[in-house]
Each structure stands twice: as C-alpha cells, then as structure tokens.
Design an enzyme around this catalytic site. Structure first.
Site, PDB file in Angstrom:
ATOM      1  N   LYS A 178       0.887  -1.173   0.000  1.00  0.00           N
ATOM      2  CA  LYS A 178       0.000   0.000   0.000  1.00  0.00           C
ATOM      3  C   LYS A 178       0.921   1.217   0.000  1.00  0.00           C
ATOM      4  O   LYS A 178       1.454   1.608   1.017  1.00  0.00           O
ATOM      5  CB  LYS A 178      -0.868  -0.014   1.267  1.00  0.00           C
ATOM      6  CG  LYS A 178      -2.246   0.615   1.089  1.00  0.00           C
ATOM      7  CD  LYS A 178      -2.210   2.088   0.754  1.00  0.00           C
ATOM      8  CE  LYS A 178      -2.031   2.921   2.001  1.00  0.00           C
ATOM      9  NZ  LYS A 178      -1.805   4.346   1.683  1.00  0.00           N
ATOM     10  N   GLU A 254       9.537   1.160  11.102  1.00  0.00           N
ATOM     11  CA  GLU A 254      10.521   2.241  11.011  1.00  0.00           C
ATOM     12  C   GLU A 254       9.730   3.530  11.111  1.00  0.00           C
ATOM     13  O   GLU A 254       8.980   3.894  10.210  1.00  0.00           O
ATOM     14  CB  GLU A 254      11.310   2.129   9.712  1.00  0.00           C
ATOM     15  CG  GLU A 254      12.144   0.862   9.717  1.00  0.00           C
ATOM     16  CD  GLU A 254      13.023   0.651   8.502  1.00  0.00           C
ATOM     17  OE1 GLU A 254      12.893   1.402   7.527  1.00  0.00           O
ATOM     18  OE2 GLU A 254      13.832  -0.286   8.543  1.00  0.00           O
ATOM     19  N   CYS A 288      13.552  10.772   7.339  1.00  0.00           N
ATOM     20  CA  CYS A 288      13.377  10.323   8.728  1.00  0.00           C
ATOM     21  C   CYS A 288      14.668  10.443   9.508  1.00  0.00           C
ATOM     22  O   CYS A 288      14.650  10.638  10.718  1.00  0.00           O
ATOM     23  CB  CYS A 288      12.901   8.886   8.747  1.00  0.00           C
ATOM     24  SG  CYS A 288      14.014   7.795   7.845  1.00  0.00           S
ATOM     25  N   GLU A 390       8.502  16.018  16.012  1.00  0.00           N
ATOM     26  CA  GLU A 390       8.983  15.843  14.650  1.00  0.00           C
ATOM     27  C   GLU A 390       8.172  16.743  13.722  1.00  0.00           C
ATOM     28  O   GLU A 390       6.944  16.653  13.676  1.00  0.00           O
ATOM     29  CB  GLU A 390       8.829  14.385  14.200  1.00  0.00           C
ATOM     30  CG  GLU A 390       9.356  14.164  12.796  1.00  0.00           C
ATOM     31  CD  GLU A 390       9.080  12.761  12.242  1.00  0.00           C
ATOM     32  OE1 GLU A 390       7.919  12.324  12.239  1.00  0.00           O
ATOM     33  OE2 GLU A 390      10.045  12.112  11.797  1.00  0.00           O
TER      34      GLU A 390
HETATM   35  N1  LIG Z   1      12.280   5.280  10.554  1.00  0.00           N
HETATM   36  C1  LIG Z   1      12.344   5.281   9.246  1.00  0.00           C
HETATM   37  O1  LIG Z   1      13.101   4.547   8.628  1.00  0.00           O
HETATM   38  C2  LIG Z   1      11.461   6.211   8.451  1.00  0.00           C
HETATM   39  C3  LIG Z   1      11.721   6.387   7.099  1.00  0.00           C
HETATM   40  C4  LIG Z   1      10.927   7.284   6.375  1.00  0.00           C
HETATM   41  C5  LIG Z   1       9.880   7.958   6.997  1.00  0.00           C
HETATM   42  N2  LIG Z   1       9.646   7.757   8.306  1.00  0.00           N
HETATM   43  C6  LIG Z   1       8.568   8.504   8.968  1.00  0.00           C
HETATM   44  O2  LIG Z   1       7.420   8.575   8.117  1.00  0.00           O
HETATM   45  C7  LIG Z   1       6.682   9.771   8.373  1.00  0.00           C
HETATM   46  C8  LIG Z   1       6.334  10.464   7.076  1.00  0.00           C
HETATM   47  O3  LIG Z   1       5.588   9.619   6.265  1.00  0.00           O
HETATM   48  P1  LIG Z   1       4.002   9.661   6.160  1.00  0.00           P
HETATM   49  O4  LIG Z   1       3.506  11.014   6.503  1.00  0.00           O
HETATM   50  O5  LIG Z   1       3.633   9.053   4.853  1.00  0.00           O
HETATM   51  O6  LIG Z   1       3.559   8.673   7.335  1.00  0.00           O
HETATM   52  P2  LIG Z   1       2.101   8.191   7.692  1.00  0.00           P
HETATM   53  O7  LIG Z   1       2.244   7.391   8.929  1.00  0.00           O
HETATM   54  O8  LIG Z   1       1.139   9.307   7.658  1.00  0.00           O
HETATM   55  O9  LIG Z   1       1.666   7.265   6.485  1.00  0.00           O
HETATM   56  C9  LIG Z   1       2.432   6.140   6.108  1.00  0.00           C
HETATM   57  C10 LIG Z   1       1.535   5.137   5.416  1.00  0.00           C
HETATM   58  O10 LIG Z   1       0.610   4.594   6.338  1.00  0.00           O
HETATM   59  C11 LIG Z   1      -0.697   4.639   5.799  1.00  0.00           C
HETATM   60  N3  LIG Z   1      -1.627   4.717   6.911  1.00  0.00           N
HETATM   61  C12 LIG Z   1      -2.028   5.809   7.610  1.00  0.00           C
HETATM   62  N4  LIG Z   1      -2.893   5.471   8.598  1.00  0.00           N
HETATM   63  C13 LIG Z   1      -3.023   4.131   8.540  1.00  0.00           C
HETATM   64  C14 LIG Z   1      -3.781   3.171   9.297  1.00  0.00           C
HETATM   65  N5  LIG Z   1      -4.553   3.535  10.321  1.00  0.00           N
HETATM   66  N6  LIG Z   1      -3.685   1.867   8.945  1.00  0.00           N
HETATM   67  C15 LIG Z   1      -2.909   1.479   7.936  1.00  0.00           C
HETATM   68  N7  LIG Z   1      -2.174   2.334   7.171  1.00  0.00           N
HETATM   69  C16 LIG Z   1      -2.226   3.635   7.474  1.00  0.00           C
HETATM   70  C17 LIG Z   1      -0.662   5.844   4.881  1.00  0.00           C
HETATM   71  O11 LIG Z   1      -1.693   5.796   3.951  1.00  0.00           O
HETATM   72  C18 LIG Z   1       0.719   5.697   4.266  1.00  0.00           C
HETATM   73  O12 LIG Z   1       0.723   4.757   3.220  1.00  0.00           O
HETATM   74  C19 LIG Z   1       7.561  10.576   9.291  1.00  0.00           C
HETATM   75  O13 LIG Z   1       7.115  10.439  10.618  1.00  0.00           O
HETATM   76  C20 LIG Z   1       8.929   9.921   9.141  1.00  0.00           C
HETATM   77  O14 LIG Z   1       9.799  10.102  10.224  1.00  0.00           O
HETATM   78  C21 LIG Z   1      10.409   6.907   9.053  1.00  0.00           C
HETATM   79  O1  LIG Z   2      13.540   9.028   4.923  1.00  0.00           O
HETATM   80  C1  LIG Z   2      14.056   8.061   5.356  1.00  0.00           C
HETATM   81  C2  LIG Z   2      15.109   7.394   4.704  1.00  0.00           C
HETATM   82  C3  LIG Z   2      15.358   6.157   5.129  1.00  0.00           C
HETATM   83  C4  LIG Z   2      16.393   5.428   4.551  1.00  0.00           C
HETATM   84  C5  LIG Z   2      16.398   4.091   4.567  1.00  0.00           C
HETATM   85  O2  LIG Z   2      15.429   3.355   5.049  1.00  0.00           O
HETATM   86  C6  LIG Z   2      17.506   3.387   4.008  1.00  0.00           C
HETATM   87  O3  LIG Z   2      18.492   4.010   3.605  1.00  0.00           O
HETATM   88  O4  LIG Z   2      17.421   2.169   3.947  1.00  0.00           O
END
Ligand SMILES: NC(=O)c1ccc[n+]([C@@H]2O[C@H](COP(=O)([O-])OP(=O)(O)OC[C@H]3O[C@@H](n4cnc5c(N)ncnc54)[C@H](O)[C@@H]3O)[C@@H](O)[C@H]2O)c1
Ligand SMILES: O=C/C=C/C=C(\O)C(=O)O
Length: 486
Positions: A178, A254, A288, A390
C-alpha cells in the site's frame, strides 16, 4: 493526466466501486494523476493472489531461482531508470538529479543486496551430547513468513518500498503493497517490471488508497496477511500495531525521529557545516534520518550558525528538471500547512529566526506549489514544541553546549531514537559519544552513508526491529529448528 490502477495478480485493475482520488503536483498544485482507490474487495483479491502465489509456481522456486529473478528485477529497473526518475519526481517534486544519484539507484540495489544475502547466509547447527553417547544434531531451516503487508510513506517512496520488497521477496514471501496516497507512481511502474522479468503473478500486488477506513486499514486488518512491515509516523504505527494484535501478526516498524546533530569545536568546520546542511535540508527536510536539533560546542557556535545560514540562503528553488535547482517543494499543501504552523509556533515560543520562517516568492504557476523556506532557529528552550516534536520539514534549531556529558544528555532527552550525526576529529570522543547516544543509527563525520548489510532501525518510539543484511531475515523468515537424534 496519468491513470493509476491497482496491481493484482499481474493485472492493472480499477476498483469495482469506481472510486478514484487525485494526486496534485507538489511543484505547482496541478492535478497530475487519477488513482483507483482499492476497497475491501480489491484488498481481498490482492491478499488471495499473494496467498495463491505462495502455494504456486513462486513457492516452488529454489532460492537460486528467486535470486536470479530479483537480479532481473534490478536490471530491468536500471534499464527503465529514466521512467522511474520521471515517476518519482512527478510524485515528490524533488530535483531529478537527487532522484538520479541517490534514491532510484537504491531501488535496484535493494533487490541485489538482499538476493546476495539470502544466497550466502548460512543457517545455524548445534551438535549436542545425549545420555546414550550417540548425540544429536540440531539444524535450522528458514521458511518464508507468508503474505507480507507493506505500508509505505511518501518521503522516499521507491527507496523505502524496495528496501522492504528486496528482502521480502528474496526470502520467498509474497507481498501486498500500500503505497502512500501521495506517491503511487513508482509502485505502479514496478508492476510492469515484475511482469517483464517473469516474476509469477500474485507475488507483487499493489492496492492504492488512504489509511483509516481505506486500503491501509483494510490491508493491515486482513487476517490473510501474516506480517506487516511499515515505515511512517509513530502514531500510525500504534494504529497498525493494534490491527496486528488481532491474530498475533508480527510487525517491523521504522517510525519517526527528532534526530540530534552534534558538532564539537574540533570538527573539520566546513565538512560539519556541509554535513549538517545536508542532514537538515536534503529532500526539503523530509528524511526520517534528518537533523532537526543541532548542538554546537560554544567556541564555534556563532560561526557555525552564520555558515549554515549562508548555505540555507543560497539554495536554488526550481522545478525537478531544472539542473541548476537543488531544493524542491514539500510533498503537499497539507504538509505545507503543518510545517508553516510550526514556523509560526517557533516565533510564538520566542525563537530567534536566523533565516527563513516563511514561504519563498515563487514565479508564475510555481506560486501555487508547496514551497517553504529552509529555516533555522536559535534561542529556544528544550521544552519548546519545535524542539520536541517531529516537524519533517526543512528546519532546525541550533543550541550551544559546553561539555560532552551535557550534549549526550540533551541528545537523549527525547522519546525518539532513530539516528544521530556526530562531528569531531577526536576519535576517542567520537566512539564514546556514539556508544552513549540512544539511537539505532549513528554516523560519525558523515550522514546517510548507507551500507545495506548493516542493521537499520530505531530505538524508543522510532521503531521496532531491525532491517538490513541478515537482520532482515529475522523478520522476513520463520526459523524452524530440526533436532535429529543420531
Ligand atoms: N524510521 C524510518 O526509517 C522512516 C523512514 C521514512 C519515513 N519515516 C517517517 O514517516 C513519516 C512520514 O511519512 P508519512 O507522513 O507518509 O507517514 P504516515 O504514517 O502518515 O503514512 C504512512 C503510510 O501509512 C498509511 N496509513 C495511515 N494510517 C493508517 C492506518 N490507520 N492503517 C494502515 N495504514 C495507514 C498511509 O496511507 C501511508 O501509506 C515521518 O514520521 C517519518 O519520520 C520513518
Ligand atoms: O527518509 C528516510 C530514509 C530512510 C532510509 C532508509 O530506510 C535506508 O536508507 O534504507
């Protein structure tokens, strides 16, 4: 305008409900795609296709045969490199040269690296004594976990999706992805690659839509999904964990971060400024692993702030295909509103705005895009919302520190624990601080330098589990022990 469908059992299919949603360009807010929103019937069909593939041709392949197919996928991504660059830049609005040099090549690498891992990793064996003196032999076999639900964010869509698909498929699982509603393009394109290479139908499926009451929730709640890997916000992770508790399904998360950058006075000054600049502003701060809290040792504090300000003020705004541009818009109008609300809050909280804090003056139709200025603050207490929460935007707060002990305490005073970047030429101190910072990933004199064999993931509220190299096998396979009495 692009029409994007779901990808189920090797076919592009529209939802039976006929429901569609729009994707707007981050650059100028034009509608650029119409996407079919999967409902329960499509999620059901995708999960069933994935289950059937597990029991079909895919499930019968040897690891070597799977590995060959995944090399084929990587090579086909490379062959269609420009299509992926175009699809990703359309979705994110980020400079195409960043996609070309950083994000898209990682897509191909993610398939190759995990193909190699699966091919080369040994399984454990233990010999044991038994009272009759003959002994016994224990050995482990790894089996795929089954149907994996893959929920992706929008900030580095292709990199983050393939980072999960590579190990999931290498281990013999099948997937239902998804993608984020903001970035459906590369997941759709990857379906063409899978078909071209001959990956059996149903191994890779894509359902489009939103989170709650939409494809994301339907997929994570689906009893036919054996495990869920998710990258996104911590809050969303909590909702998914709740869904996964039904049926005791495993999760790999993550999540968010509020990462600290630590700059000691003995650091290579220019390298540290460059490194912190990249970590705060690459991808318009939507990484992230990015740095939103910067701690600089007092003797170089003023000089550092001024140097970072100069670099932030020199960014070149522009369309993705403009080769002179190095800075793009935020992902959406909604995210722009969120980031600007933090910009306003910083001022209310008493920040000194070193640079930025608003919306740049963009020409013509670009004025409609999700552009915000790179922003630097100083002077806030650690209790301020913009220092604690964040933001996921191109901004950071910089604070001076006086001792190693103090800066470690500052860095650790957060509920998150994803990554940190430390700048110093004192090696002993670098190792000492690295050992005490409560995060999953520490960079010394660098940032976002990735060896895909290493453990990747967050501490505290930044995640559950580790992926990367052999660590990915822990999540994407089930280990079975076989004990043979000799
Ligand atoms: N730790 C890591 O490796 C990492 C990497 C990249 C991004 N992030 C984090 O991602 C966030 C930004 O991305 P975003 O805004 O797309 O995140 P988000 O959590 O809003 O959405 C991520 C995904 O989850 C889906 N989703 C939302 N609610 C849901 C539910 N109740 N059930 C199932 N699926 C659901 C969304 O449609 C989307 O596909 C930031 O917090 C960032 O730090 C973390
Ligand atoms: O925005 C987040 C980037 C994450 C990076 C990775 O998950 C990676 O380098 O594998």
């Amino acid at each position: 305008m692009r029409q994007i469908e779901n990808f189920i059992a090797g076919e592009y299919v529209a939802a039976a409900s006929g429901r569609r949603f729009e994707k707007r360009s981050p650059v100028d807010n034009r509608v650029i795609a119409s996407i079919s929103e999967a409902g329960r019937p499509e999620v059901d069909a995708a999960v069933q296709a994935a289950r059937a593939a597990l029991h079909g041709e895919w499930g019968g392949l040897t690891a070597d045969q799977r590995v060959e197919l995944l090399y084929g996928v990587a090579n086909e991504i490379t062959r269609r490199f420009e299509d992926f660059v175009e699809a990703e830049t359309a979705d994110t609005g980020q400079p195409s040269h960043v996609m070309r040099h950083v994000f898209i090549p990682r897509g191909a690498a993610n398939f190759k690296v995990f193909a190699d891992v699966v091919k080369n990793v040994p399984t454990e064996a233990f010999q044991m004594a038994t009272p009759d003196g003959a002994g016994a032999l224990n050995y482990a076999i790894r089996v795929p976990k089954g149907v994996i639900g893959v929920i992706c964010p929008w900030n580095a869509p292709f990199l983050l999706m393939t980072w999960k698909l590579g190990p999931a498929l290498a281990c013999g699982n099948t997937v239902v992805v998804k993608p984020s509603e903001e970035t459906p393009n590369t997941a759709a394109l990857l379906g063409e690659v899978m078909n071209a290479v001959g990956v059996p139908k149903g191994v890779y499926n894509v359902v489009n839509g939103f989170g709650p009451d939409s494809a994301g929730a339907f997929l994570t709640q689906h009893p036919g999904v054996d495990a869920i890997t998710f990258t996104g916000e911590t809050r969303t992770g909590a909702a998914i964990m709740k869904a996964a508790s039904e049926g005791m399904r495993d999760v790999s998360f993550e999540l968010g971060g509020k990462n600290a950058g630590i700059v000691f006075a003995d650091a290579d000054f220019d390298a540290a400024v460059d490194g912190i600049f990249r970590s705060a502003f690459l991808n318009t701060g939507q990484v992230c692993l990015g740095t939103e809290r910067v701690y600089v040792e007092r003797p170089i504090f003023e000089r550092f702030v001024q140097a970072l300000k100069l670099k932030a003020e020199a960014v070149k705004y522009g369309r993705p295909e403009d080769h002179t541009a190095n800075y793009g818009p935020l992902i959406s109008q909604e995210h722009k509103r969120k980031v600007l609300s933090y910009y306003a809050k910083a001022v209310e909280e008493g920040a000194t705005v070193v640079t930025g804090g608003g919306v740049p003056d963009m020409p013509g139709e670009l004025a409609e895009g999700a552009w915000v200025q790179p922003t630097i603050w100083t002077g806030l207490p650690e209790t301020a919302a913009v220092v604690r929460e964040e933001i996921f935007g191109p901004c950071c707060h910089i604070r001076p520190f006086d001792s190693e002990q103090e800066v470690v305490a500052l860095a650790n005073a957060t509920d998150y624990g994803l990554s940190t970047t430390i700048w110093t030429t004192n090696l002993a101190r670098a190792h000492r601080v690295a050992a005490r910072v409560e995060v999953g990933i520490t960079w010394i004199n660098s940032w976002f330098l990735r060896d895909l064999r290493t453990a990747f993931g967050g501490s505290k509220q930044s995640g559950i589990g580790r992926e990367g190299g052999v660590h990915s096998l822990e999540f994407y396979t089930e280990t079975r022990n076989v004990c043979v009495k000799l």
